[in-house]
Design a protein around this motif. Structure first.
Motif, PDB file in Angstrom:
ATOM      1  N   ALA A  51      52.931  72.487  68.935  1.00 22.61           N
ATOM      2  CA  ALA A  51      52.037  71.368  68.618  1.00 22.61           C
ATOM      3  C   ALA A  51      52.802  70.264  67.889  1.00 22.61           C
ATOM      4  CB  ALA A  51      50.875  71.867  67.766  1.00 22.61           C
ATOM      5  N   LYS A  52      53.582  70.658  66.901  1.00 22.97           N
ATOM      6  CA  LYS A  52      54.193  69.648  66.030  1.00 22.97           C
ATOM      7  C   LYS A  52      55.409  68.969  66.674  1.00 22.97           C
ATOM      8  CE  LYS A  52      56.087  68.930  61.443  1.00 22.97           C
ATOM      9  NZ  LYS A  52      57.546  68.924  61.610  1.00 22.97           N
ATOM     10  N   ASP A 105      57.309  71.242  55.094  1.00 16.90           N
ATOM     11  CA  ASP A 105      56.996  70.975  56.488  1.00 16.90           C
ATOM     12  C   ASP A 105      55.546  71.343  56.799  1.00 16.90           C
ATOM     13  OD1 ASP A 105      57.740  70.240  59.148  1.00 16.90           O
ATOM     14  OD2 ASP A 105      57.755  72.357  59.667  1.00 16.90           O
ATOM     15  N   PHE A 106      55.120  72.565  56.444  1.00 19.10           N
ATOM     16  CA  PHE A 106      53.730  72.922  56.785  1.00 19.10           C
ATOM     17  C   PHE A 106      52.773  72.819  55.593  1.00 19.10           C
ATOM     18  CE2 PHE A 106      54.659  77.870  57.108  1.00 19.10           C
ATOM     19  CZ  PHE A 106      54.727  77.970  55.731  1.00 19.10           C
ATOM     20  N   ASN A 107      53.278  72.260  54.483  1.00 20.37           N
ATOM     21  CA  ASN A 107      52.424  71.960  53.333  1.00 20.37           C
ATOM     22  C   ASN A 107      51.655  73.192  52.854  1.00 20.37           C
ATOM     23  OD1 ASN A 107      51.120  70.532  51.330  1.00 20.37           O
ATOM     24  ND2 ASN A 107      49.487  69.804  52.677  1.00 20.37           N
ATOM     25  N   GLY A 192      48.700  75.165  60.000  1.00 16.14           N
ATOM     26  CA  GLY A 192      49.358  74.001  60.597  1.00 16.14           C
ATOM     27  C   GLY A 192      49.082  73.893  62.085  1.00 16.14           C
ATOM     28  N   ALA A 193      49.054  75.045  62.788  1.00 17.02           N
ATOM     29  CA  ALA A 193      48.786  75.025  64.232  1.00 17.02           C
ATOM     30  C   ALA A 193      47.323  74.670  64.482  1.00 17.02           C
ATOM     31  CB  ALA A 193      49.124  76.388  64.843  1.00 17.02           C
ATOM     32  N   GLY A 374      60.285  80.717  66.428  1.00 15.36           N
ATOM     33  CA  GLY A 374      59.152  79.882  66.832  1.00 15.36           C
ATOM     34  C   GLY A 374      59.624  78.584  67.451  1.00 15.36           C
ATOM     35  N   LEU A 375      60.612  77.950  66.815  1.00 16.54           N
ATOM     36  CA  LEU A 375      61.105  76.666  67.320  1.00 16.54           C
ATOM     37  C   LEU A 375      61.767  76.830  68.694  1.00 16.54           C
ATOM     38  CD1 LEU A 375      61.573  73.639  66.701  1.00 16.54           C
ATOM     39  CD2 LEU A 375      63.771  74.288  65.697  1.00 16.54           C
ATOM     40  N   CYS A 376      62.603  77.861  68.820  1.00 20.39           N
ATOM     41  CA  CYS A 376      63.339  78.039  70.083  1.00 20.39           C
ATOM     42  C   CYS A 376      62.412  78.487  71.215  1.00 20.39           C
ATOM     43  CB  CYS A 376      64.477  79.048  69.892  1.00 20.39           C
ATOM     44  SG  CYS A 376      65.749  78.455  68.766  1.00 20.39           S
ATOM     45  N   TYR A 377      61.431  79.321  70.890  1.00 19.24           N
ATOM     46  CA  TYR A 377      60.481  79.755  71.935  1.00 19.24           C
ATOM     47  C   TYR A 377      59.621  78.563  72.354  1.00 19.24           C
ATOM     48  CZ  TYR A 377      57.768  83.568  74.218  1.00 19.24           C
ATOM     49  OH  TYR A 377      57.188  84.437  75.118  1.00 19.24           O
ATOM     50  N   ALA A 378      59.207  77.757  71.398  1.00 21.25           N
ATOM     51  CA  ALA A 378      58.417  76.557  71.726  1.00 21.25           C
ATOM     52  C   ALA A 378      59.234  75.629  72.617  1.00 21.25           C
ATOM     53  CB  ALA A 378      57.988  75.844  70.443  1.00 21.25           C
TER      54      ALA A 378
END
Ligand SMILES: Cc1cc2nc3c(=O)[nH]c(=O)nc-3n(C[C@H](O)[C@H](O)[C@H](O)COP(=O)(O)OP(=O)(O)OC[C@H]3O[C@@H](n4cnc5c(N)ncnc54)[C@H](O)[C@@H]3O)c2cc1C
Length: 416
Positions: A51-52, A105-107, A192-193, A374-378
């Protein structure tokens, strides 16, 4: 307990006196662009970065239990990037860098605490191996130092330096390693999501994966069928069972790993300490409990509980390096199911079925990998291309013989 803690947290965030859920409880839509199977740390992180970073929000995270019920809420919370091999080191360093900025980043307060990790050295060959590893770490931009006995003594005077079998000769020290509050990571990513439009479907088990002519069409769930252009498996210890729904056999075995927490003590352990002649690691939580663990139990299982022989083995490891631990009372212990791969390294890849993707094989080191995974899979799901940093984590490496065997023990999942 978990829900009341969450309520307090969300009240703190919103200033409301009433119950304000941190994420919605939506009914499943009939169709999504991407369905992620597994709402653990990796599944939620994937949804968050989709999403982000990639603007992909028509996404559902389908979780058979509640958020935090899997390994994301069961691990011993250690983060580090002290790896040796080319396939691993840059990836775990990317993850550590993401941890460093995650709360902003995700507060959300995830209690990221970089108190350092100390890997004890007990023999000359081990010193050579750790020196080599420290060099690999530095080459990838990570921090690493070799400490002598005096350097360790200044930090941890309570260690048993002259143990007859395992004298401490030195240590590999990574100051940026540490711990993170595990379930807060799930909550932060989930919030966040969700706030970006991702549907988080709790208590919804995937019971089938629909495939037509080699193309994925969606999933069957306990709340009915959901169509999807892409299905992303991300079920950690249940990877084998979920992949079997698509007719896949994975190079993965499931094993149980236990964690232990002592009664609360005054601050005594400055960071994370690992025993170099056996398998034992310990840190101290902010509540004061010593949080420790060791090896997996060593037999295949899907049960989230372990057995007594490993309890004894872990306690022996603790007694060998810090005999004072024998005076602490054990408060609680539990188990989680590990997806142990054949070379001890993970898989982030597309499968041979069009639209079906796999994130698995994190063994007992996947918590620290959560942000980078998470970042690499996204990235893979959104672009169809492997992320540069995760390019070695391919499923076909077992066929090609391109294993990433950090421990050098071969195809023995129980030894990685
Ligand atoms: C005791 C213990 C100590 C550990 N210590 C550390 C550590 O110190 N540092 C570290 O880096 N790693 C550690 N780990 C490993 C780490 O916790 C895991 O590698 C990582 O959490 C796995 O990824 P995840 O968070 O996505 O898993 P999980 O939280 O297990 O997520 C997978 C989810 O998939 C769901 N699921 C399964 N089947 C289905 C289905 N059919 N339909 C829908 N949902 C499904 C499960 O319910 C689960 O919630 C430890 C693990 C354990 C158990």
């Amino acid at each position: 307990m978990r829900y009341s803690a969450l309520k307090v947290l969300t009240q703190g965030l919103t200033g409301n006196k009433g119950w304000t859920p941190a994420w919605r409880e939506p009914d499943p839509k009939p169709e999504y662009d991407i369905v992620i199977i597994g709402g653990g740390g990796h599944g939620l992180a994937t949804a968050y970065y989709l999403a982000k970073e990639f603007g992909v929000t028509n996404v559902a995270v389908v979780e058979k239990g509640w958020l935090g019920s899997g390994n994301i809420g069961r691990n011993t919370t250690i983060i580090r990037s002290n790896y040796l091999l080319q396939g691993n080191q840059p990836f775990y360093e990317l993850s550590l860098k993401l941890w460093e900025g995650l709360e902003q980043d995700f507060n959300y307060n995830a209690m990221v605490s970089q108190r350092g990790i100390l890997n004890l050295i007990h023999s000359d060959p081990q010193r050579d191996a750790f020196a080599r590893r420290a060099n690999a770490m530095r080459l990838s931009g990570a921090d690493a130092e070799l400490l002598d006995r005096d350097g360790i003594r200044r930090m941890c005077p309570f260690l048993d330096f002259d143990n007859a079998r395992f004298p401490i000769q030195g240590a590999l020290w990574q100051p940026r390693g540490g711990t993170v509050r595990h379930d807060a990571v799930a909550w932060g990513y989930a919030r966040g999501a969700d706030s970006r439009g991702v549907d988080i479907l709790q208590n919804c088990e995937v019971t089938g994966i629909d495939i037509e002519n080699g193309v994925v069409r969606g999933v069957q769930t306990s709340k009915g069928p959901i169509r999807a252009a892409k299905v992303a498996m991300c079920a950690a210890g249940s990877s084998g069972r979920v992949a079997a729904l698509a007719g896949l056999r994975l190079p993965i075995e499931s094993h149980v790993l236990q964690a232990f927490v002592s009664e609360g003590l005054k601050p005594v352990i400055p960071g994370v300490i690992t025993f170099g002649a056996g398998h034992f690691y310990v840190s101290q939580s902010d509540k004061g409990g010593l949080v420790f663990g060791g090896d997996i139990d060593g037999y295949n299982t899907y049960a989230q509980r372990g057995n007594l022989p490993v309890v004894e083995d872990v306690c022996e490891g603790g007694m060998a390096i810090m005999p004072m631990i024998g005076r602490a009372r054990l408060l609680r212990m539990w188990g989680g199911v590990m997806d142990m791969s054949m070379d001890g390294s993970p898989i982030i890849d597309a499968t041979d079925t069009d639209g079906l993707y796999l994130n698995a094989g994190w063994c007992y080191g996947g918590f620290k990998a959560t942000p980078a995974s998470g970042l690499c899979y996204a990235h893979l799901l959104a672009t169809g291309q492997p992320h540069e940093t995760a390019r070695f984590f391919r499923l076909d490496r077992f066929r090609r013989g391109a294993m990433i065997d950090e421990k050098g023990v071969g195809a023995q999942p129980n030894l990685h």
